[in-house]
Design a protein around this motif. Structure first.
Motif, mmCIF file in Angstrom:
data_model
loop_
_atom_site.group_PDB
_atom_site.id
_atom_site.type_symbol
_atom_site.label_atom_id
_atom_site.label_comp_id
_atom_site.label_asym_id
_atom_site.label_seq_id
_atom_site.Cartn_x
_atom_site.Cartn_y
_atom_site.Cartn_z
ATOM 1 N N PRO A 252 8.863 1.130 -16.051
ATOM 2 C CA PRO A 252 7.714 1.049 -15.308
ATOM 3 C C PRO A 252 6.867 2.332 -14.239
ATOM 4 C CG PRO A 252 9.795 -0.431 -14.426
ATOM 5 C CD PRO A 252 9.948 0.875 -15.544
ATOM 6 N N PRO A 253 5.470 2.013 -14.503
ATOM 7 C CA PRO A 253 4.395 0.985 -13.644
ATOM 8 C C PRO A 253 4.420 0.298 -14.758
ATOM 9 C CG PRO A 253 4.090 2.182 -13.237
ATOM 10 C CD PRO A 253 4.860 3.835 -13.411
ATOM 11 N N LYS A 254 4.264 -0.971 -15.394
ATOM 12 C CA LYS A 254 4.384 -2.416 -16.726
ATOM 13 C C LYS A 254 3.377 -3.012 -16.434
ATOM 14 C CE LYS A 254 8.240 -3.077 -17.522
ATOM 15 N NZ LYS A 254 9.982 -3.345 -19.106
ATOM 16 N N SER A 255 2.346 -4.165 -17.126
ATOM 17 C CA SER A 255 2.338 -4.958 -17.035
ATOM 18 C C SER A 255 1.729 -5.927 -18.769
ATOM 19 C CB SER A 255 0.822 -5.295 -15.851
ATOM 20 O OG SER A 255 -0.196 -4.886 -16.932
ATOM 21 N N THR A 256 2.414 -7.005 -18.641
ATOM 22 C CA THR A 256 1.941 -8.072 -19.334
ATOM 23 C C THR A 256 1.019 -9.626 -19.361
ATOM 24 O OG1 THR A 256 3.147 -7.928 -21.802
ATOM 25 C CG2 THR A 256 4.687 -8.528 -19.934
ATOM 26 N N GLY A 257 1.237 -9.839 -20.368
ATOM 27 C CA GLY A 257 0.653 -11.222 -19.966
ATOM 28 C C GLY A 257 0.967 -12.111 -21.563
ATOM 29 N N ARG A 258 0.550 -13.290 -22.331
ATOM 30 C CA ARG A 258 1.028 -14.174 -23.015
ATOM 31 C C ARG A 258 0.156 -12.624 -24.489
ATOM 32 N NH1 ARG A 258 -0.079 -19.158 -23.819
ATOM 33 N NH2 ARG A 258 0.874 -20.314 -21.618
ATOM 34 N N GLU A 259 -0.539 -11.680 -24.133
ATOM 35 C CA GLU A 259 -0.991 -11.289 -25.744
ATOM 36 C C GLU A 259 0.387 -10.544 -26.236
ATOM 37 O OE1 GLU A 259 -3.748 -11.233 -23.053
ATOM 38 O OE2 GLU A 259 -2.068 -10.198 -22.426
ATOM 39 N N LEU A 260 1.712 -10.544 -25.317
ATOM 40 C CA LEU A 260 3.190 -10.257 -25.969
ATOM 41 C C LEU A 260 3.752 -10.973 -25.510
ATOM 42 C CD1 LEU A 260 3.661 -6.348 -24.550
ATOM 43 C CD2 LEU A 260 3.301 -6.853 -26.849
#
Length: 390
Positions: A252-260
């Motif tokens: 972190p810091p990190k964020s994600t979504g449906r792209e992954l």
């Protein structure tokens, strides 16, 4: 001030609307939850959003029309809540995320790292203000991105205000489509605020929802009460294989979504499950266990200490199989929905954006650089008072 918070997460299962009475300034805040409402998307609109999230091409005029349709539905959710619970002074709308590219991920395979994150939420605030006649704050992620952050997650600063404890180390885990955690050290509220950590832990309901919708031929949109998972047996070797995804080693810091963690990842999971001879129920059980395992893997890898209590919000908090697996992975931690300490698990994220909208009005910073990676605290959101009908 009476503020309506609006959000639809990566599950795209409808709009959560929360009416909140707010008093105070900054961290010295009194929050009274008045009423919440879950407002469904029309089926055709939901399918258009999901198709866009899955990477389907769309013409710009179609995108504009979709943006307006989302805004109109968000406005309708606010109006429905007002009809039930009484007037509001302000709307704070997160909108509908359809694309999220964190800091440092190349835009194309042959390009170097990007300097800024990129995120897109449909449902522009100006249109919501026009439909409702109420001042509207929206576009919350952009200011953090311009300060070098990921623009997500944004709820941990509100979690600190609402859910921290004088003596307990707490984690607040939201289980929407994507999971995110806030690590809250003990805080007596007399001293300066402690260092809060937070990041997206990976998939929560996104893969489970896709699996159930696909395997039920569209009859179901999610695993009601964990019924499918309860009838299956998780495949532990597959879970270990999926945990080798690079996201789970990224600090972190990190964020994600449906792209992954969307359709492409699910298709690989389904292919893997077929190679193991798993039944549909086994696949859903394996994806449910994967969610629990990925959350607890993130804790063991990146938290400075184990939490005394884990408070869970979002749709996943209503899945008894997922909650039981989290407890099994964290036997020394009390695992409960946030309702247990007085904050609605169903509407916590909507409440959080109501608070962020209130802070926007006060000029109070709403991001945490320790969470998003931004260079500095910034005031979040864009106000749309000028968009009100005259």
């Amino acid at each position: 001030m009476r503020v309506i918070g609006l959000i639809s997460g990566t599950s795209v299962d409808g709009i959560d609307a929360a009416l909140v009475e707010l008093e105070g300034h900054g961290y010295d805040l009194t929050v009274s939850f008045i009423q919440g409402l879950a407002y469904p998307y029309p089926d055709d609109l939901r399918q258009q959003i999901l198709a866009l999230c899955a990477g389907e091409a769309i013409a710009l005029d179609q995108l504009a029309t979709l943006d307006d349709a989302v805004a109109q539905t968000f406005a309708a959710a606010a109006q429905a809540l007002i009809a039930q619970a009484g007037p509001a002074d302000l709307i704070a709308s997160h909108g509908q995320t359809v694309f999220h590219r964190p800091v440092g991920r190349p835009a194309l395979p042959d390009q170097g790292p990007v300097r800024l994150a990129y995120t897109m939420q449909l449902g522009r605030g100006a249109a919501i203000a026009q439909h409702t006649g109420l001042p509207t704050v929206s576009n919350f992620r952009q200011a953090d991105i311009e300060a070098g952050g990921e623009g997500a997650p944004l709820a941990p600063i509100v979690d600190l205000c609402l859910l921290s404890h004088p003596t307990e180390r707490r984690c607040v885990q939201n289980l929407g489509g994507i999971g995110n955690v806030a690590y809250l050290p003990p805080w007596n509220r007399r001293d300066s605020a402690p260092k809060v950590l937070g990041w997206d832990t990976g998939p929560a309901n996104s893969l489970i929802d896709i699996a159930v919708h696909t395997l039920s031929a569209g009859a179901l949109t999610y695993d009601v009460d964990g019924a499918w998972a309860a009838q299956g047996t998780p495949c532990l070797p597959l879970i270990q294989r999926w945990l080798e995804h690079p996201y789970f080693t990224q600090a972190p810091p990190k964020s994600t979504g449906r792209e992954l963690f969307g359709w492409e990842f699910f298709n690989q999971c389904r292919q893997d499950s077929q190679g193991q001879g798993l039944s549909p129920h086994d696949l859903v059980a394996t994806l449910t266990e994967f969610t629990a395992a990925s959350v607890t893997h993130e804790y063991r890898t990146f938290l400075p200490a184990r939490p005394d209590r884990l408070l869970v919000s979002g749709g996943g908090s209503h899945n008894p199989v997922l909650m039981a697996r989290l407890q099994a992975h964290l036997p020394e931690t009390a695992v409960q929905p946030t309702d247990a300490v007085g904050v609605s698990a169903s509407y916590k994220e909507a409440i959080a954006f109501a608070v962020l909208g209130y802070w926007h009005r006060q000029g109070f910073p709403g991001n945490l650089p320790t969470v998003t990676g931004a260079a500095r605290p910034v005031v979040l959101g864009h106000g749309n008072d000028e968009a009100l009908p005259r």
